[in-house]
Design a protein around this motif. Structure first.
Motif, PDB file in Angstrom:
ATOM      1  N   GLY A  99      45.453  32.338  26.285  1.00 49.56           N
ATOM      2  CA  GLY A  99      44.131  31.970  25.804  1.00 49.56           C
ATOM      3  C   GLY A  99      43.892  30.478  25.927  1.00 49.56           C
ATOM      4  O   GLY A  99      44.796  29.671  25.700  1.00 49.56           O
ATOM      5  N   VAL A 100      42.667  30.124  26.287  1.00 51.62           N
ATOM      6  CA  VAL A 100      42.271  28.725  26.427  1.00 51.62           C
ATOM      7  C   VAL A 100      40.967  28.531  25.658  1.00 51.62           C
ATOM      8  O   VAL A 100      40.007  29.281  25.861  1.00 51.62           O
ATOM      9  CB  VAL A 100      42.062  28.336  27.905  1.00 51.62           C
ATOM     10  N   GLY A 101      40.921  27.550  24.786  1.00 50.15           N
ATOM     11  CA  GLY A 101      39.702  27.275  24.039  1.00 50.15           C
ATOM     12  C   GLY A 101      38.571  26.837  24.957  1.00 50.15           C
ATOM     13  O   GLY A 101      38.789  26.129  25.947  1.00 50.15           O
ATOM     14  N   SER A 102      37.358  27.257  24.635  1.00 44.00           N
ATOM     15  CA  SER A 102      36.200  26.885  25.450  1.00 44.00           C
ATOM     16  C   SER A 102      36.015  25.371  25.503  1.00 44.00           C
ATOM     17  O   SER A 102      35.718  24.799  26.561  1.00 44.00           O
ATOM     18  CB  SER A 102      34.935  27.532  24.878  1.00 44.00           C
ATOM     19  N   LEU A 103      36.194  24.706  24.371  1.00 49.36           N
ATOM     20  CA  LEU A 103      36.025  23.252  24.327  1.00 49.36           C
ATOM     21  C   LEU A 103      37.108  22.556  25.139  1.00 49.36           C
ATOM     22  O   LEU A 103      36.850  21.546  25.809  1.00 49.36           O
ATOM     23  CB  LEU A 103      36.030  22.775  22.878  1.00 49.36           C
ATOM     24  N   GLU A 104      38.317  23.094  25.105  1.00 54.42           N
ATOM     25  CA  GLU A 104      39.400  22.529  25.915  1.00 54.42           C
ATOM     26  C   GLU A 104      39.078  22.626  27.403  1.00 54.42           C
ATOM     27  O   GLU A 104      39.319  21.683  28.170  1.00 54.42           O
ATOM     28  CB  GLU A 104      40.708  23.259  25.622  1.00 54.42           C
ATOM     29  N   ALA A 105      38.528  23.771  27.821  1.00 54.24           N
ATOM     30  CA  ALA A 105      38.206  23.960  29.237  1.00 54.24           C
ATOM     31  C   ALA A 105      37.091  23.019  29.685  1.00 54.24           C
ATOM     32  O   ALA A 105      37.147  22.437  30.775  1.00 54.24           O
ATOM     33  CB  ALA A 105      37.801  25.413  29.483  1.00 54.24           C
ATOM     34  N   ILE A 106      36.069  22.859  28.846  1.00 58.19           N
ATOM     35  CA  ILE A 106      34.977  21.942  29.183  1.00 58.19           C
ATOM     36  C   ILE A 106      35.503  20.514  29.290  1.00 58.19           C
ATOM     37  O   ILE A 106      35.176  19.767  30.219  1.00 58.19           O
ATOM     38  CB  ILE A 106      33.862  22.033  28.126  1.00 58.19           C
ATOM     39  N   ALA A 107      36.339  20.123  28.326  1.00 62.32           N
ATOM     40  CA  ALA A 107      36.875  18.760  28.316  1.00 62.32           C
ATOM     41  C   ALA A 107      37.771  18.502  29.520  1.00 62.32           C
ATOM     42  O   ALA A 107      37.776  17.397  30.076  1.00 62.32           O
ATOM     43  CB  ALA A 107      37.647  18.513  27.025  1.00 62.32           C
ATOM     44  N   ALA A 108      38.543  19.502  29.931  1.00 62.06           N
ATOM     45  CA  ALA A 108      39.461  19.320  31.058  1.00 62.06           C
ATOM     46  C   ALA A 108      38.703  18.985  32.338  1.00 62.06           C
ATOM     47  O   ALA A 108      39.129  18.129  33.125  1.00 62.06           O
ATOM     48  CB  ALA A 108      40.302  20.577  31.253  1.00 62.06           C
ATOM     49  N   ALA A 109      37.565  19.650  32.551  1.00 65.65           N
ATOM     50  CA  ALA A 109      36.773  19.369  33.749  1.00 65.65           C
ATOM     51  C   ALA A 109      36.208  17.953  33.715  1.00 65.65           C
ATOM     52  O   ALA A 109      36.193  17.245  34.731  1.00 65.65           O
ATOM     53  CB  ALA A 109      35.646  20.389  33.874  1.00 65.65           C
ATOM     54  N   SER A 110      35.767  17.507  32.548  1.00 64.52           N
ATOM     55  CA  SER A 110      35.230  16.146  32.435  1.00 64.52           C
ATOM     56  C   SER A 110      36.328  15.101  32.552  1.00 64.52           C
ATOM     57  O   SER A 110      36.117  14.022  33.116  1.00 64.52           O
ATOM     58  CB  SER A 110      34.496  15.985  31.098  1.00 64.52           C
ATOM     59  N   ARG A 111      37.500  15.404  32.016  1.00 64.66           N
ATOM     60  CA  ARG A 111      38.602  14.436  32.095  1.00 64.66           C
ATOM     61  C   ARG A 111      39.029  14.225  33.543  1.00 64.66           C
ATOM     62  O   ARG A 111      39.386  13.110  33.948  1.00 64.66           O
ATOM     63  CB  ARG A 111      39.785  14.920  31.256  1.00 64.66           C
ATOM     64  N   ALA A 112      38.962  15.282  34.346  1.00 65.46           N
ATOM     65  CA  ALA A 112      39.304  15.145  35.762  1.00 65.46           C
ATOM     66  C   ALA A 112      38.316  14.228  36.480  1.00 65.46           C
ATOM     67  O   ALA A 112      38.685  13.501  37.407  1.00 65.46           O
ATOM     68  CB  ALA A 112      39.327  16.519  36.425  1.00 65.46           C
ATOM     69  N   ALA A 113      37.053  14.252  36.031  1.00 65.53           N
ATOM     70  CA  ALA A 113      36.032  13.403  36.650  1.00 65.53           C
ATOM     71  C   ALA A 113      36.061  11.977  36.109  1.00 65.53           C
ATOM     72  O   ALA A 113      35.569  11.054  36.770  1.00 65.53           O
ATOM     73  CB  ALA A 113      34.647  14.012  36.423  1.00 65.53           C
ATOM     74  N   HIS A 114      36.628  11.793  34.918  1.00 65.22           N
ATOM     75  CA  HIS A 114      36.659  10.469  34.280  1.00 65.22           C
ATOM     76  C   HIS A 114      38.058  10.196  33.725  1.00 65.22           C
ATOM     77  O   HIS A 114      38.253  10.139  32.504  1.00 65.22           O
ATOM     78  CB  HIS A 114      35.622  10.397  33.155  1.00 65.22           C
ATOM     79  N   PRO A 115      39.046  10.048  34.591  1.00 63.52           N
ATOM     80  CA  PRO A 115      40.423   9.852  34.119  1.00 63.52           C
ATOM     81  C   PRO A 115      40.558   8.579  33.294  1.00 63.52           C
ATOM     82  O   PRO A 115      39.879   7.578  33.545  1.00 63.52           O
ATOM     83  CB  PRO A 115      41.230   9.763  35.419  1.00 63.52           C
ATOM     84  N   GLY A 116      41.417   8.660  32.287  1.00 59.30           N
ATOM     85  CA  GLY A 116      41.694   7.490  31.463  1.00 59.30           C
ATOM     86  C   GLY A 116      40.785   7.320  30.267  1.00 59.30           C
ATOM     87  O   GLY A 116      40.964   6.375  29.486  1.00 59.30           O
ATOM     88  N   LEU A 117      39.811   8.227  30.091  1.00 60.61           N
ATOM     89  CA  LEU A 117      38.883   8.118  28.965  1.00 60.61           C
ATOM     90  C   LEU A 117      39.077   9.285  28.000  1.00 60.61           C
ATOM     91  O   LEU A 117      39.368  10.405  28.427  1.00 60.61           O
ATOM     92  CB  LEU A 117      37.429   8.123  29.454  1.00 60.61           C
ATOM     93  N   PRO A 118      38.899   9.038  26.694  1.00 58.00           N
ATOM     94  CA  PRO A 118      38.883  10.170  25.763  1.00 58.00           C
ATOM     95  C   PRO A 118      37.635  11.008  25.995  1.00 58.00           C
ATOM     96  O   PRO A 118      36.629  10.520  26.529  1.00 58.00           O
ATOM     97  CB  PRO A 118      38.856   9.496  24.387  1.00 58.00           C
ATOM     98  N   VAL A 119      37.701  12.274  25.598  1.00 59.35           N
ATOM     99  CA  VAL A 119      36.589  13.201  25.825  1.00 59.35           C
ATOM    100  C   VAL A 119      36.273  13.939  24.529  1.00 59.35           C
ATOM    101  O   VAL A 119      37.186  14.404  23.836  1.00 59.35           O
ATOM    102  CB  VAL A 119      36.930  14.228  26.929  1.00 59.35           C
ATOM    103  N   ILE A 120      34.987  14.038  24.225  1.00 56.63           N
ATOM    104  CA  ILE A 120      34.525  14.885  23.128  1.00 56.63           C
ATOM    105  C   ILE A 120      33.713  16.020  23.740  1.00 56.63           C
ATOM    106  O   ILE A 120      32.674  15.786  24.363  1.00 56.63           O
ATOM    107  CB  ILE A 120      33.647  14.119  22.123  1.00 56.63           C
ATOM    108  N   ALA A 121      34.203  17.240  23.602  1.00 57.20           N
ATOM    109  CA  ALA A 121      33.473  18.414  24.080  1.00 57.20           C
ATOM    110  C   ALA A 121      32.606  18.938  22.946  1.00 57.20           C
ATOM    111  O   ALA A 121      33.077  19.094  21.812  1.00 57.20           O
ATOM    112  CB  ALA A 121      34.441  19.491  24.548  1.00 57.20           C
ATOM    113  N   ALA A 122      31.335  19.188  23.258  1.00 56.66           N
ATOM    114  CA  ALA A 122      30.374  19.612  22.238  1.00 56.66           C
ATOM    115  C   ALA A 122      29.558  20.786  22.749  1.00 56.66           C
ATOM    116  O   ALA A 122      28.986  20.725  23.838  1.00 56.66           O
ATOM    117  CB  ALA A 122      29.449  18.454  21.867  1.00 56.66           C
ATOM    118  N   ILE A 123      29.506  21.838  21.969  1.00 53.37           N
ATOM    119  CA  ILE A 123      28.670  22.999  22.271  1.00 53.37           C
ATOM    120  C   ILE A 123      27.588  23.085  21.204  1.00 53.37           C
ATOM    121  O   ILE A 123      27.880  23.001  20.003  1.00 53.37           O
ATOM    122  CB  ILE A 123      29.498  24.297  22.287  1.00 53.37           C
ATOM    123  N   ASP A 124      26.347  23.240  21.645  1.00 49.32           N
ATOM    124  CA  ASP A 124      25.233  23.382  20.708  1.00 49.32           C
ATOM    125  C   ASP A 124      25.330  24.752  20.043  1.00 49.32           C
ATOM    126  O   ASP A 124      25.111  25.785  20.674  1.00 49.32           O
ATOM    127  CB  ASP A 124      23.906  23.240  21.456  1.00 49.32           C
TER     128      ASP A 124
END
Length: 234
Positions: A99-124
């Motif tokens: 199992g993979v959390g939805s927020l973890e999956a969203i954050a992983a894609a953004s982290r790949a595009a912006h390496p070296g930065l913290p990520v906050i995943a947010a779902i409305d």
């Protein structure tokens, strides 16, 4: 390693089959994705999408090594559909379920595009609430996924963090009003089955089946007994 990944936690459905039997490098992998943007009918179409994705790589279900699924948070019904389907396949094939959390999956894609930065995943999550989870520059979670009232959300954003997911614009606006500087804002990021598959490929299966992440009760409530009707068993 061959992984089937499923997601119906959001407004769309996606299925991915990732074949790493040729190696983990991009040149040695094969990936097929099926995506359905319709917000309804996931239960009816999911098995067809799975069959098509597996067949596109000239595989059969027995060729799969792992089953992976998004656990939520997200649509209560959608999370249940994907998790129940994944559990059934894992049981029938005697394969590990990851199992993979939805927020973890969203954050992983953004982290790949912006390496070296913290990520906050947010779902409305509607009702003046965001589902939030933060991750540091290396992808380690800063805490568990939470349902956070809008009034409290900005205080959880680290300076310069990437904001991603369907609630990113809301969180960015709240942060600006609070005088906080954020990093890039990516409101278009959604859960992708391909990302779930890649995370699952690097994860050691747990001995206990993963549980859905709901964070709050479903919006639908049981109907109350109408006046004048007998209660069950009366």
């Amino acid at each position: 390693m061959r992984i089937l990944a499923l997601d119906t936690a959001g407004s769309a459905a996606s299925v991915a089959v990732l074949d790493l039997s040729g190696g983990v490098a991009a040149a040695g992998e094969r990936l097929v994705v099926r995506f359905d943007p319709s917000p309804t009918g996931h239960a009816e179409r999911l098995m067809t999408m799975i069959t098509e994705a597996i067949g596109d790589l000239s595989l059969v279900p027995a060729d799969l090594d792992r089953i992976a699924v998004s656990l939520g948070p997200g649509s209560f019904t959608g999370v249940r559909i994907a998790v129940a389907t994944a559990r059934g396949l894992a049981f029938a094939l005697s394969r590990p379920l990851i199992g993979v959390g939805s927020l973890e999956a969203i954050a992983a894609a953004s982290r790949a595009a912006h390496p070296g930065l913290p990520v906050i995943a947010a779902i409305d999550a509607k009702r003046d609430t965001l589902y939030l989870q933060g991750f540091d520059h290396a992808g380690a979670p800063l805490g568990p996924a939470r349902a956070v009232p809008l009034a409290e959300a900005a205080a959880l954003v680290p300076a310069g963090a990437v904001l991603t997911g369907s609630g990113a614009d809301i969180l960015a606006d709240l942060s600006r009003r609070a005088g906080l500087a954020t990093g890039p804002v990516e409101p278009g990021r959604i859960v992708e089955a391909a990302t779930i598959a890649r995370i699952a490929a690097a994860r050691t299966p747990e001995p206990v089946a993963p549980e859905p992440i709901y964070l709050r009760p479903p919006d639908a409530k049981p109907q109350k007994r109408l006046p004048g009707l007998l209660a069950p068993g009366s």
